[in-house]
Write an enzyme that holds these catalytic residues in place. Structure first.
Site, PDB file in Angstrom:
ATOM      1  CD  GLU A   1      -3.055  -0.473   0.051  1.00 24.53           C
ATOM      2  OE1 GLU A   1      -3.137  -0.108  -1.136  1.00 24.53           O
ATOM      3  OE2 GLU A   1      -3.585  -1.503   0.472  1.00 24.53           O
ATOM      4  CG  HIS A   2      -0.180   4.848   0.584  1.00 24.41           C
ATOM      5  ND1 HIS A   2      -0.647   6.034   0.050  1.00 24.41           N
ATOM      6  CD2 HIS A   2      -1.212   4.345   1.325  1.00 24.41           C
ATOM      7  CE1 HIS A   2      -1.892   6.242   0.466  1.00 24.41           C
ATOM      8  NE2 HIS A   2      -2.267   5.233   1.234  1.00 24.41           N
TER       9      HIS A   2
ATOM     10  N   GLY B   1     -15.760   4.998  -2.749  1.00 29.35           N
ATOM     11  CA  GLY B   1     -15.033   5.473  -1.574  1.00 29.35           C
ATOM     12  C   GLY B   1     -14.669   4.364  -0.602  1.00 29.35           C
ATOM     13  CB  ALA B   2     -15.600   0.869  -0.358  1.00 30.22           C
ATOM     14  N   GLY B   3     -12.324   2.119  -1.035  1.00 34.26           N
ATOM     15  CA  GLY B   3     -10.949   1.642  -1.238  1.00 34.26           C
ATOM     16  C   GLY B   3     -10.899   0.464  -2.187  1.00 34.26           C
TER      17      GLY B   3
ATOM     18  CG  ASP C   1      -6.277   1.679  -7.551  1.00 37.22           C
ATOM     19  OD1 ASP C   1      -5.582   0.837  -6.955  1.00 37.22           O
ATOM     20  OD2 ASP C   1      -6.778   2.672  -6.982  1.00 37.22           O
TER      21      ASP C   1
ATOM     22  CE1 TYR D   1      -3.171   7.407  -2.722  1.00 39.06           C
ATOM     23  CE2 TYR D   1      -2.551   9.210  -4.173  1.00 39.06           C
ATOM     24  CZ  TYR D   1      -2.580   7.867  -3.884  1.00 39.06           C
ATOM     25  OH  TYR D   1      -1.996   6.978  -4.753  1.00 39.06           O
TER      26      TYR D   1
END
Ligand code: GLA
Length: 387
Positions: A39-40, A127-129, A177, A226
């Site tokens: 992640e990130h 918006g739920a990732g 994504d 973010y």
């Protein structure tokens, strides 16, 4: 626990008929994704390990010959039109901007744009990732290319979608994504090197299942936080004299600690340790070691919570509850953070009571009813024509 998508192609055809009369020429389906670990790291040129889910964004479209794009969004119950032959202008209709952003990105590449009528609908929670935006971008790009009669490779779709989001919508997202939404495959997870875009498919460990636990919490500051994290990673690179954090090691970071603020140090430490975890996780999958994979997910959550500071109360509560169930091998927040979802790796043998257990305790703790789904990876974005 729901496994399958709620929407089918017949729903898309019906929605098109109701709105515009007649049938669409073709329809496009692109799934959302859940990131298992990494992640990130994508905008730092690092590694990620997502898989697609069985929730998707759909578009059914029919060509028109006046250069206009008219899209009806079923979810928003709103119809918007723009002229693809005129200069595209940004405005406030956010869902439409993702589509216009894709048109703009194609225009910048010198690709022709032709008009169409379309219905847009989806069951990827927003918006739920779970990458509802990327799924919409890939769906839009596939629609434009089908109407314009040209092909775009999976990597090209990913780059164009990211460009639309960075430069038109204004979110400095990485490429994870869009890549998984375009290139995902049924039943598999995808290890992606976000620098070279090389990728490799992996089977999930035998006897495991992936659950997505939506906390149903959304934080409005998520986009600005973010972009701030992205800038902090760039600051760490400047302090270390490297172009991307992917190139940093723990040794380099500790040696350079004096040249950066504490916050920037912690941000970089997350990225460096997370990259290592993803590579170890790939080995774990290769050896079918589900326990190790789960352990790495747990460590990833710690790092996101304390070093990168993108978790929140609800995500932490969900992770704690999930881990207490006997079937849980590991759990962590997934996606950008600040609300959204948790991903958990479960041993299927004892997973039967998982959803009920988590749901009840999460409600007790937060007063909110979570959305719990067992995921099945589906194929990435595809176009299907009327036969
Ligand atoms: C969002 C972005 C991705 C990625 C994740 C965090 O989903 O769109 O590019 O940075 O956050 O890993």
């Amino acid at each position: 626990m729901p496994i399958f998508s709620k929407i089918t192609k017949d729903d898309v055809i019906k929605a098109f008929q109701d709105r515009f009369g007649g049938e669409p020429d073709f329809w496009v389906r692109t799934p959302g994704r859940v990131n298992l670990i990494g992640e990130h790291t994508d905008y730092n040129g690092g590694y990620v390990f997502p898989m697609t889910i069985s929730r998707s964004v759909w578009m059914g479209a029919r060509a028109r010959n006046d250069g206009k794009m008219r899209v009806y969004s079923v979810n928003y119950d709103s119809e918007l039109t723009c002229d693809l032959r005129a200069q595209l202008v940004k405005n406030q209709d956010i869902w439409f901007e993702y589509i216009k952003g894709c048109a703009w990105a194609l225009q910048e590449e010198g690709r022709p744009l032709a008009g169409f009528d379309a219905v847009l609908m989806g069951d990827v929670p927003m918006g739920a990732g779970l990458a509802s935006s990327a799924a919409m971008e890939v769906t839009s790009l596939l629609t434009f290319s089908e109407i314009g009669e040209y092909e775009l490779s999976g990597q090209k779709l990913a780059k164009l979608g990211q460009r639309a989001e960075n430069q038109w919508v204004g979110v400095q997202c990485g490429i994870m994504d869009q890549t998984i939404c375009a290139l995902g495959q049924e039943g598999k997870a995808l290890l992606i090197d976000c620098n070279s875009l090389e990728h490799r498919l992996f089977e999930l460990p035998y006897g495991t299942a992936v659950a997505v636990l939506d906390t149903v919490t959304r934080h409005s500051l998520a986009a600005s936080a973010y972009n701030e994290r992205h800038e902090q990673c760039e600051e760490a690179c400047r302090a270390l004299g490297i172009p991307l954090l992917r190139e940093a090691t723990q040794e380099m970071l500790y040696a350079g600690r004096g040249g950066m603020t504490d916050v920037v140090f912690h941000r970089a430490r997350h990225v460096i340790s997370e990259n290592l975890r993803v590579q170890t996780a790939a080995n774990a999958l290769f050896y079918n070691d589900a326990d190790l994979f789960g352990k790495l997910m747990n460590e990833s959550h710690w790092s996101l919570r304390y070093d990168f500071e993108v978790s929140c109360e609800e995500l932490d509560a969900m992770v704690d509850i999930a881990r207490k169930h006997e079937s849980c091998l590991g759990a962590r927040m997934t996606g950008g953070g600040f609300g959204g979802s948790v991903v958990a790796l479960l041993s299927v043998m004892s997973a039967g009571t998982f959803a009920g257990y988590v749901s009840e305790r999460y409600q007790e703790k937060t007063g909110k009813v979570p959305n719990i789904t067992i995921c099945r990876a589906t194929n990435g974005g595809r176009v299907e024509r009327k036969s």
